[in-house]
Structure formats: structure tokens, C-alpha cells
Motif scaffolding. Structure first.
Motif, PDB file in Angstrom:
ATOM      1  N   LEU A 185       0.823  -1.195   0.000  1.00  0.00           N
ATOM      2  CA  LEU A 185       0.000   0.000   0.000  1.00  0.00           C
ATOM      3  C   LEU A 185       0.867   1.258   0.000  1.00  0.00           C
ATOM      4  N   LEU A 186       1.920   1.261   0.796  1.00  0.00           N
ATOM      5  CA  LEU A 186       2.801   2.420   0.862  1.00  0.00           C
ATOM      6  C   LEU A 186       3.499   2.657  -0.474  1.00  0.00           C
ATOM      7  N   ALA A 187       3.862   1.602  -1.188  1.00  0.00           N
ATOM      8  CA  ALA A 187       4.512   1.766  -2.487  1.00  0.00           C
ATOM      9  C   ALA A 187       3.596   2.521  -3.450  1.00  0.00           C
ATOM     10  N   ALA A 188       2.320   2.153  -3.475  1.00  0.00           N
ATOM     11  CA  ALA A 188       1.371   2.839  -4.357  1.00  0.00           C
ATOM     12  C   ALA A 188       1.182   4.295  -3.941  1.00  0.00           C
ATOM     13  N   LEU A 189       1.072   4.539  -2.635  1.00  0.00           N
ATOM     14  CA  LEU A 189       0.892   5.903  -2.155  1.00  0.00           C
ATOM     15  C   LEU A 189       2.117   6.768  -2.440  1.00  0.00           C
ATOM     16  N   SER A 190       3.307   6.195  -2.339  1.00  0.00           N
ATOM     17  CA  SER A 190       4.521   6.965  -2.596  1.00  0.00           C
ATOM     18  C   SER A 190       4.608   7.366  -4.067  1.00  0.00           C
ATOM     19  N   VAL A 191       4.184   6.480  -4.961  1.00  0.00           N
ATOM     20  CA  VAL A 191       4.163   6.828  -6.385  1.00  0.00           C
ATOM     21  C   VAL A 191       3.199   7.986  -6.633  1.00  0.00           C
ATOM     22  N   GLN A 192       2.066   7.995  -5.910  1.00  0.00           N
ATOM     23  CA  GLN A 192       1.113   9.088  -6.047  1.00  0.00           C
ATOM     24  C   GLN A 192       1.724  10.414  -5.612  1.00  0.00           C
ATOM     25  N   PHE A 193       2.522  10.401  -4.536  1.00  0.00           N
ATOM     26  CA  PHE A 193       3.216  11.615  -4.107  1.00  0.00           C
ATOM     27  C   PHE A 193       4.134  12.142  -5.210  1.00  0.00           C
ATOM     28  N   VAL A 194       4.881  11.233  -5.853  1.00  0.00           N
ATOM     29  CA  VAL A 194       5.795  11.642  -6.927  1.00  0.00           C
ATOM     30  C   VAL A 194       5.002  12.233  -8.093  1.00  0.00           C
ATOM     31  N   LEU A 195       3.890  11.594  -8.455  1.00  0.00           N
ATOM     32  CA  LEU A 195       3.065  12.104  -9.548  1.00  0.00           C
ATOM     33  C   LEU A 195       2.490  13.479  -9.216  1.00  0.00           C
ATOM     34  N   ASP A 196       2.093  13.679  -7.952  1.00  0.00           N
ATOM     35  CA  ASP A 196       1.587  14.991  -7.535  1.00  0.00           C
ATOM     36  C   ASP A 196       2.663  16.058  -7.682  1.00  0.00           C
ATOM     37  N   GLY A 197       3.890  15.720  -7.275  1.00  0.00           N
ATOM     38  CA  GLY A 197       4.982  16.670  -7.402  1.00  0.00           C
ATOM     39  C   GLY A 197       5.291  16.996  -8.854  1.00  0.00           C
ATOM     40  N   LEU A 198       5.300  15.987  -9.719  1.00  0.00           N
ATOM     41  CA  LEU A 198       5.552  16.217 -11.137  1.00  0.00           C
ATOM     42  C   LEU A 198       4.443  17.055 -11.759  1.00  0.00           C
ATOM     43  N   ARG A 199       3.199  16.819 -11.338  1.00  0.00           N
ATOM     44  CA  ARG A 199       2.091  17.610 -11.854  1.00  0.00           C
ATOM     45  C   ARG A 199       2.216  19.071 -11.429  1.00  0.00           C
ATOM     46  N   ASP A 200       2.635  19.311 -10.186  1.00  0.00           N
ATOM     47  CA  ASP A 200       2.823  20.686  -9.714  1.00  0.00           C
ATOM     48  C   ASP A 200       3.946  21.382 -10.482  1.00  0.00           C
ATOM     49  N   PHE A 201       4.917  20.618 -10.933  1.00  0.00           N
ATOM     50  CA  PHE A 201       5.990  21.178 -11.766  1.00  0.00           C
ATOM     51  C   PHE A 201       5.542  21.384 -13.219  1.00  0.00           C
ATOM     52  N   GLY A 202       4.380  20.786 -13.563  1.00  0.00           N
ATOM     53  CA  GLY A 202       3.907  20.870 -14.936  1.00  0.00           C
ATOM     54  C   GLY A 202       4.474  19.790 -15.821  1.00  0.00           C
ATOM     55  N   LEU A 203       5.041  18.746 -15.216  1.00  0.00           N
ATOM     56  CA  LEU A 203       5.673  17.676 -15.998  1.00  0.00           C
ATOM     57  C   LEU A 203       4.773  16.466 -16.192  1.00  0.00           C
TER      58      LEU A 203
END
Length: 207
Positions: A185-203
């Protein structure tokens, strides 16, 4: 408040702090003490860890801004850190490291170290609190994040106080199974954090 955010925040903090995995370590650290001393150690450790996590929830982002780190960058770094924690849980490296930390010295009162720091309020938990506080909207959102943190810590306290019963009930195999499920579960949630950060960067585009 968005119910999905609250559920995700609770799941993330629960998995990162991992009260179930901490229970056997707590038993080992308080093995030769009476019930009164064990209760005092458990309460003290949870209060100290909660105070530290609350401090980072309020001032962590300001500290990051002062040293020039943006929240998107911290989300990505925090996601990577949480993913590494998930790998440790899936391959039992996390439990072994915690046991090594617990066995380094003989502490008559282990409430501050190693239980509160770093076993409860470790780098992963601190990073998670900063990330969640950064996503909270207004005073109500911050209060909700702190409430979720308090709920997870209360569960940790209850597990500490009933650690002996839980250990006998689950056994070593049961604890290993729960730890691996939490790691997935934590692995999936951590990937979501990375995707959120990339989205905030516009990537990356949002879902």
C-alpha cells in the motif's frame, strides 16, 4: 473536508509509522519491566513523537522555503523516500534495521530514543506530515491533518499497551504478512506523491 484526502492521509501515516510493526520492538524494549512502567514509556513516547510531528506540520514548509526547497520538489523527494521505506517493508529490511537500532544499547527508559525518535517520528513520518500539511486547505484542513495524526498515534498507543496480547495472537508469521501488505500500500501511495509533485511542476497531467 475531502473524505478521500482524509482516508489517504490516515492510510499514509498508518503505513509509514507502522504501529503493528512497532509493537514487537516495543515488547523487546520493555521486556523486563512491570505494566506500570510499560504504560508510562508508551504514553511518553507517543506524546513526544506527536509533539515533534506537530512542529514539523506547522513549520516544516517554512523551513523548506527558507533553504530554497519547493513543495513539489519535497513531494517528489518524500515520495521516493516513502517508496524506499515500502521496499524495506516488503523485503523485511525495515524490521531488521529497527531491531538493530533497538539493540544498540541498553536503555532503562527507551521512550525518547529509540521509540519516539526515530521509530515513531522517523524521517518518513516527518516527511509525510510536511507533505500532508502542504496539501491541507486552510485552518480546517490543518486541523484535519492533526486529527488524523492523533488518531494514528492513539492506535499506536493502544497497540503498545496491548502488545503482548497482539504478539501471541498474530505470531511472527501474522506480523510479517501485515507488514508486507502495508508495504504494498505504501509503495502505491509513494508513487502518487511523486506524480503529484511532477504535476505541480507541470511535468505530468493530473488524473
Amino acid at each position: 473536508m475531502d473524505q478521500t484526502f482524509l482516508i489517504g492521509a490516515f492510510a499514509t501515516l498508518f503505513v509509514v509509522i507502522d504501529p503493528v510493526g512497532l509493537a514487537p520492538i516495543f515488547i523487546a524494549l520493555t521486556a523486563d519491566t512491570d505494566d506500570r512502567h510499560r504504560r508510562a514509556v508508551a504514553l511518553r513516547a507517543v506524546l513526544i513523537a506527536g509533539s515533534l510531528l506537530t512542529l514539523f506540520a506547522f513549520f516544516g514548509e517554512a523551513v523548506l522555503g527558507f533553504i530554497g526547497i519547493s513543495m513539489p520538489a519535497f513531494r517528489i523527494a518524500g515520495g521516493i523516500l516513502l517508496f524506499l521505506t515500502a521496499l524495506d517493508m516488503l523485503f523485511e529490511r525495515r524490521t531488521k534495521r529497527r531491531e538493530d537500532q533497538a539493540d544498540e544499547e541498553d536503555f532503562p527508559d527507551p521512550s525518547v530514543f529509540p521509540i519516539a525518535i526515530p521509530l515513531i517520528a522517523g524521517p518518513g513520518a516527518i516527511a509525510t506530515m510536511i507533505l500532508l500539511a502542504g496539501r491541507a486547505e486552510g485552518a480546517l484542513g490543518m486541523a484535519a491533518v492533526l486529527g488524523v495524526m492523533a488518531a494514528v498515534l492513539m492506535l499506536a498507543l493502544l497497540l503498545f499497551l496491548s502488545a503482548g496480547v497482539i504478539e501471541r495472537g498474530l505470531g511472527r508469521t501474522g506480523i510479517n504478512v501485515v507488514t508486507r501488505l502495508l508495504g504494498m500500500l505504501l509503495a502505491a501511495l509513494s508513487v502518487q506523491f511523486v506524480l503529484d509533485g511532477l504535476r505541480d511542476f507541470g511535468l505530468a497531467s493530473g488524473a
